[in-house]
Enzyme design. Structure first.
Site, PDB file in Angstrom:
ATOM      1  N   HIS C 130       6.599 -18.969  -9.027  1.00 36.22           N
ATOM      2  CA  HIS C 130       8.036 -18.266  -9.169  1.00 36.22           C
ATOM      3  C   HIS C 130       8.480 -18.022  -7.846  1.00 36.22           C
ATOM      4  O   HIS C 130       7.913 -17.628  -7.110  1.00 36.22           O
ATOM      5  CB  HIS C 130       7.569 -17.187 -10.179  1.00 36.22           C
ATOM      6  CG  HIS C 130       8.557 -16.262 -10.723  1.00 36.22           C
ATOM      7  ND1 HIS C 130       9.179 -15.251  -9.810  1.00 36.22           N
ATOM      8  CD2 HIS C 130       9.130 -16.330 -12.087  1.00 36.22           C
ATOM      9  CE1 HIS C 130      10.339 -14.854 -10.641  1.00 36.22           C
ATOM     10  NE2 HIS C 130      10.046 -15.525 -11.875  1.00 36.22           N
ATOM     11  N   ASP C 207      -1.251 -14.240  -8.715  1.00 39.34           N
ATOM     12  CA  ASP C 207      -0.071 -13.800  -9.661  1.00 39.34           C
ATOM     13  C   ASP C 207      -0.321 -13.983 -11.196  1.00 39.34           C
ATOM     14  O   ASP C 207      -0.455 -15.013 -11.543  1.00 39.34           O
ATOM     15  CB  ASP C 207       1.147 -14.800  -9.441  1.00 39.34           C
ATOM     16  CG  ASP C 207       2.452 -14.337 -10.202  1.00 39.34           C
ATOM     17  OD1 ASP C 207       2.486 -13.404 -10.996  1.00 39.34           O
ATOM     18  OD2 ASP C 207       3.516 -14.819 -10.069  1.00 39.34           O
ATOM     19  N   LYS C 233       6.001  -7.932 -19.241  1.00 38.09           N
ATOM     20  CA  LYS C 233       5.843  -9.220 -19.953  1.00 38.09           C
ATOM     21  C   LYS C 233       4.359  -9.041 -20.675  1.00 38.09           C
ATOM     22  O   LYS C 233       3.939  -9.903 -21.203  1.00 38.09           O
ATOM     23  CB  LYS C 233       5.473  -9.961 -18.684  1.00 38.09           C
ATOM     24  CG  LYS C 233       6.634 -10.430 -18.106  1.00 38.09           C
ATOM     25  CD  LYS C 233       6.411 -11.586 -17.019  1.00 38.09           C
ATOM     26  CE  LYS C 233       7.471 -11.788 -15.985  1.00 38.09           C
ATOM     27  NZ  LYS C 233       8.685 -12.556 -16.511  1.00 38.09           N
ATOM     28  N   CYS C 373      13.170 -19.788 -12.284  1.00 36.02           N
ATOM     29  CA  CYS C 373      12.919 -19.056 -10.815  1.00 36.02           C
ATOM     30  C   CYS C 373      11.825 -19.978 -10.272  1.00 36.02           C
ATOM     31  O   CYS C 373      10.884 -19.383  -9.850  1.00 36.02           O
ATOM     32  CB  CYS C 373      12.577 -17.679 -11.021  1.00 36.02           C
ATOM     33  SG  CYS C 373      13.810 -16.547 -11.745  1.00 36.02           S
TER      34      CYS C 373
END
Ligand SMILES: Cc1ncc(COP(=O)(O)O)c(C=O)c1O
Ligand SMILES: Cc1ncc(COP(=O)(O)O)c(C=O)c1O
Lengths: 147, 419, 419, 147
Positions: C130, C207, C233, C373
C-alpha cells in the site's frame, strides 16, 4: 474518596516537619528526583557508615504527599542497615502499587503506612513514591562510589 | 432556542441541558467541571451527528464510486467547507485536517521549518507557549542552527509592545504565538505581532487552541500565515484538529506524512503528490471526527459568540472577584477581567497545587494543577506549578461559589489555620 | 451469544443484528457492503462504549488530579493493556497509539528510517505494498541515498521463497511488508521473511492493516520488530491506530512529534523527553478512539477468531467459485481459497472497473474500483485499475449472489452482449 | 440514481467508437491528462489551422464516461474556431459542475448533453471532464507554440 484517609494528622505533621528537611554535610550521594507531571523536585542525600544509613535528608519543593513521604522515609531509614533500608523501600513501593497488601508484612513500615490510601489515587502514586525511588538511587550511587 | 431573551443564569441552565455529563455526581457531589482549557465536554448534538454518521453513512471517503462512499466524501468535504467559512479562510483547500493542534504545529515545523528556516535565522516565541508550540521550534532551531528568541510576559501576564518591537527584527523568520495563553488566559496582541512580523517578512504561526473556543476567528482579517486548533477544546471529539495555512505557503511546502490519498502517481522509485488539501492528508481520514467538529461549530454558532462572550465575561469577573477575597490566594496574570479569558491560574499559600486539586476533587470540583505544559512560563513566573480553573459558557455562578468555598478549607487539611 | 452451535448462515444473521448500518437501503435495495478492505462498519457495542465515555468520563488524561481525569487516564491505559494482550506484546509500553497505520508507518520512517538507515543500505519492500508502506520508504531512500529493492509477486499473487532469499541480503537494513495484500488478499510468508531478515540483521516492519481484522496476531511469536494497524479496518472508529515496536528499538529512536505530554523537562533552549510510551504520544490523545478500538477488540474476541476464520473461508470460497463461473471475469491472484483472505480483485472484460462499481451501486452493492493505493502493483500486474470486492464476517452468501448476478448485467449497459 | 440516465445509448456508442481514437499526424500539441484516483489516462492531440480546430483525437485507457466524453468532444470541436471550441469546453465543464443549468444555453453542446446526469455523481465528475480539461490545455499549448 474520603480526604480524612489521605490528609491525615501524620501527613500534615510530616509535611511541615523540618527535622530532615536540610542539607547533609559530606554526603556520600545526592540525587535529584523529579516528578515532572506535577512539578515535584526532591533532592535526597545519604551518608553511609559501616553498612548502615548514618544520615538521610531532603530538600526541594513538592506537594504534601511527596514532602511527608520524604520526611517519614528519612526518619524510618536512619540507623537501619543498608539492606533493611532497601527492603523497606521495596515494601513501601509495593504497598503503594498494591502489589503487597498483607497487613502483617507492612507493619515494618511503621508511620509510612499512613500513606497506604494513596494507592487508591493513581494521580498521586508518583508523589508518594518519589522520595523512595530517589533514596534507592542515592544509596546505589553511594555504594558504587565506595567500590 | 431564543437565548437572547433569557438572563445569563437562564441561558446557562438551558445550555447545560445539552451536556449529558453534567447529570453526573463526583464523590457524591454534582460535577463542577472547571478544566475546560484541558478539554471541553460534548453536547448531545455533537455526539448525535457522529453516531448518525457511523450508523448510516460510514465508508472510506475519496475511494469509492458507490453511494455510501460518495456520501462519506460529501460529509467530509462539507465539514471542510464549514470550517473554511467559520474561520473565514479564502480557499477551502487552505483547511487541512489533523489529529489536533499538536500535529498541526509539528506539520508546520517539519514541512515549513525544516525547509525555510536557515542557519542564523531567528524564531520568536512567547515564553508562555504551550510545549506543543515550543518544543517543535526548539528542534528546528537545533537542526537548522537557528536562534530561539523569547517574548517575556510582564507582571500582568501581558507582552508589551516594547518587547515585541525589540525582539521582532529583520533576522526574524518565524513568529510562533498563542492567541490566548493556556495558563494565564491572557489575550496577546497578535494583531500587532502579525503586522510587525510581516513588516520584517517573517511568517506567523498562530496557536488558536485556547482562543477559538471563546473568540470568533477571522484568519483573513488577522492576515495570519498559519493557524492551528484542536476540536476537543471546542466541544468536538478527540482526535480531530485543523491546520490553516495561506495557499501560497502550503503550495510551496513539501508533504509531511506520506501514504494513501496524498499522491498523484506512484512509481517504483518516485512519486508525485496530489494538490492541496490532499497533499497534507495521508491515509484514511477521520471523517467521524470532522463531522463532529463541524457539528460543534454549528452548535457554537447557534449559541452565538456574542452570548458566549457575555456569559464568560460575567463568569470570569465573578470568579476573579470571589478568589481575590481569599487572602491566601495569589492570582497569576491579569486580575481584572480585561484582555483575558476565563483561564485562571492561582496558588494557595503554603499548599502545593497538587494537594489543592485533590482536596477540591473531594467536593466534586475538577480543576487542574501542574505546569500546564508550559515549563518555561513556570520558570519565568518563579513557580513550579499552579492551580488552574478554566471556565466555559456552560459553567455556573454556583460552581464558582463552590470553588471559592472549597478553597477556604484547603489549608486546614494540611494543618494550617487550625482545624 | 453461543455462536458455536449455530450454522454459518445463522451466525452471520446473528452478527448482523449488531450493525445498525445494515438496516439501510441503497438505491432502494438493501446495502451489500463489500468494501471492507477500505473500512469496516461499526457494531453498536463499539459505538455504545464511545458514547458512554463522552457522556460519563470525558476528561484530558494524564493531566489532572481529579476523579474524571483519573478515570479517563485509566480507560486510556486499560485500552493500551488490552491491545498489548491482544497482539501478545511483551511490554505495555511497546504499544503506541497513532491516528492509523499511515501515521504509524511515517513515525517509523521519520524516527527509525532517518536515523538508522545509511547511504548504500537496502530497503526491501513487496511490490504489493500500500502507498502508506511504500512512499515513506521512497522518501527515506531519497533522503539517505539508500536503495529500494522490490519483492515481486508471481501469477498467483504470491512472493516465492526464491525471490525472498535472493533479495534479502547482508545489504538489507529494513524490510517493509504487508502481512496481507489489500489488493490481492494474498497472505505473504512473513514468518519466512522475518527469519531471513533477522539472519541478515535487518529489521522488519509488518503492515497488519489487512491481516489483523481476520487473522489473530502474535508479535512475539512472529518476532517482528515493528507492526502497525488501523482501528477503522477492524470495527473501531476512524482516527485511531497502533504502532507496536520492540522496546529496545523504540528506546533508541528519537521522538517523532513534539509537544505536550511527551516531555520530561522543558527549558528555554532544551528539552528532555518522557519514557515510553509517552515519548511517542505528543499532544492530547484520542481517548474516545482508544476506547473504541479496545471495544472492537473485545467484540472480535467475543465472536472468536476461529468463527471469523470459518465464516470468511466459506464466504471467500463461495465468492471465488461464483465469480469464476462468469467467463468475462478475470480474477487476480490466488483463485482458490488458500493463503488468502476475502479481498478479491477482478476485472470485467471490456468494461472499466470504475463503470463496474457504478453499475453495481445501482443494485445497492458497494465495491471499490481503482488502484487501491497500490500503483506499483497495478503496473506490475499490467493493469490500470481493478474492481475489488472485500468480505468481512458479517457479509452473507446472498450478498455474493447479488454481486455475481449484478456482474452479469454490466457488459450490457455498455452495449456489449446485446441488450 | 437510474443507470439509464448515465449509461445511455449515446455513451455506449461513443465509448466504443474508434473514429477519433487515433494518433494525429504532425499535431500542434499532445497533452496527457490523468485522473489518478480511477486510473484514467487520456492523451489528447490537436491540430490548429487558420484559427480553427483542424483535427482533434485521443488515445489512452479509461472508463466509459471518460472515453465517451473524449469521443463526443473531439467530434464536436473539429471544425470549430478556437474561440468556439474553448467556449464549448467551458460550457461543458460548467454543466457538469452544475454552475450552468439553463437548458437553452446548453443546447450548443449537442450530443455532449448526454453527459449532464454525471453531475449527479460526484465520483464520476472527473471522468467526464478529463477530456475537456486536457483539450483546453492542448489548445493553449499549441497556441503558445505558435507565438
Ligand atoms: C495494507 C494497508 N496498509 C496501510 C493502509 C493505510 O491505513 P490507513 O489509511 O488507515 O492509515 C491500508 C488501508 O488503507 C492498507 O490496506
Ligand atoms: C495553547 C495550546 N496550544 C496547543 C495545545 C495542544 O493541543 P492538543 O493537545 O489538542 O494537540 C494546547 C492544549 O493542550 C494548548 O492549550
Amino acid at each position: 474518596m474520603d480526604l480524612n484517609e489521605i490528609y491525615t494528622q501524620v501527613i500534615a505533621e510530616h509535611c511541615s516537619s523540618t527535622k530532615n528537611r536540610r542539607e547533609i554535610e559530606n554526603p556520600d550521594a545526592y540525587i535529584e528526583g523529579i516528578n515532572s507531571s506535577c512539578g515535584d523536585e526532591l533532592r535526597i542525600g545519604v551518608k553511609l557508615e559501616n553498612g548502615k544509613i548514618k544520615d538521610a535528608a531532603y530538600t526541594g519543593v513538592g506537594c504534601a504527599i511527596s514532602q511527608a513521604s520524604a520526611s517519614i522515609m528519612t526518619e524510618l531509614v536512619i540507623g537501619k542497615t543498608i539492606d533493611e533500608a532497601k527492603h523497606l523501600a521495596e515494601l513501601f513501593i509495593g504497598m503503594i502499587k498494591r502489589e503487597i497488601t498483607d497487613e502483617s508484612k507492612l507493619e515494618e513500615l511503621d508511620e509510612a503506612i499512613a500513606l497506604q490510601n494513596i494507592s487508591n489515587m493513581p494521580a498521586r502514586v508518583k508523589c508518594a513514591t518519589l522520595a523512595w525511588h530517589t533514596f534507592e538511587e542515592a544509596v546505589d550511587t553511594a555504594l558504587s562510589k565506595e567500590q | 432556542m431564543q437565548l437572547k431573551e433569557l438572563s445569563t443564569i437562564e441561558k446557562i441552565n438551558k445550555i447545560r441541558e445539552d451536556f449529558p455529563i453534567f447529570s453526573q455526581q463526583i464523590n457524591g457531589k454534582p460535577l463542577a467541571y472547571l478544566d475546560n482549557a484541558a478539554t471541553t465536554q460534548k453536547p448531545i448534538q455533537v455526539l448525535d451527528q457522529i453516531n448518525r454518521y457511523y450508523k448510516k453513512f460510514n465508508a472510506n471517503p475519496h475511494r469509492g464510486a458507490y453511494t455510501l462512499s460518495i456520501k462519506a466524501t460529501n460529509f467530509y468535504n462539507m465539514a471542510r467547507k464549514n470550517i473554511k467559512r467559520f474561520i473565514n479562510a479564502k480557499h477551502t483547500e487552505e483547511i487541512i485536517f489533523t489529529r489536533g493542534a499538536t500535529e498541526a504545529l509539528n506539520l508546520i515545523a517539519y514541512s515549513y521549518g525544516m525547509n525555510f528556516i536557515n542557519e542564523g535565522d531567528e524564531i520568536v516565541l512567547s515564553i508562555a507557549e504551550h510545549h506543543s508550540n515550543l518544543v517543535p521550534w526548539q528542534q528546528i532551531a537545533l537542526a537548522k542552527k537557528a536562534k530561539l528568541i523569547y517574548l517575556y510576559t510582564d507582571e500582568n501576564g501581558q507582552i508589551s509592545k516594547d518587547e515585541i518591537n525589540k525582539k521582532i527584527t529583520n533576522k526574524t523568520k518565524l513568529v510562533a504565538i498563542a492567541q490566548v495563553s493556556n495558563v494565564l488566559g491572557t489575550v496577546f496582541p497578535v494583531e500587532h505581532i502579525i503586522k510587525k512580523a510581516h513588516k520584517h517578512n517573517a511568517v506567523v504561526v498562530l496557536d488558536m487552541a485556547q482562543s477559538i473556543p471563546h473568540i470568533k476567528a477571522d484568519v483573513q482579517e488577522l492576515d495570519v500565515d498559519f493557524a492551528v486548533f484542536s476540536g476537543h477544546k471546542m466541544l468536538a471529539p478527540m482526535g480531530i484538529g485543523v491546520l490553516y495555512g495561506k495557499k501560497d505557503l502550503l503550495i510551496k511546502m513539501p508533504p509531511f506524512l506520506f501514504g494513501g490519498d496524498m499522491i498523484d502517481i506512484v512509481k517504483e522509485q518516485s512519486t508525485t503528490f496530489a494538490p492541496l488539501p490532499q497533499k497534507f492528508e495521508a491515509g484514511t481520514q477521520n471523517v467521524g471526527g470532522a463531522i463532529g467538529l463541524s457539528a460543534a461549530i454549528d452548535y457554537l454558532e447557534n449559541i452565538g459568540y456574542d452570548n458566549i462572550y457575555k456569559i464568560e465575561k460575567e463568569l470570569t469577573s465573578y470568579a476573579l472577584n470571589k478568589l481575590s477575597q481569599n487572602p491566601n490566594i495569589s492570582i497569576f496574570g491579569s486580575k481584572n477581567g480585561d484582555d483575558r479569558t476565563g483561564v485562571i491560574s492561582f496558588t494557595v499559600k503554603d499548599v502545593h497545587p497538587h494537594d489543592v486539586s485533590t482536596i477540591l476533587d473531594a467536593d466534586g470540583i475538577a480543576i487542574r494543577s501542574g505546569h500546564h505544559c508550559a515549563h518555561p512560563l513556570m520558570t519565568h513566573c518563579k513557580t513550579n506549578a499552579t492551580c488552574r480553573a478554566s471556565l466555559y459558557f456552560y459553567n455556573t455562578f454556583e460552581e464558582i461559589d463552590r470553588l471559592a468555598e472549597s478553597l477556604l478549607t484547603v489549608r486546614k487539611w494540611l494543618g494550617f489555620d487550625k482545624r
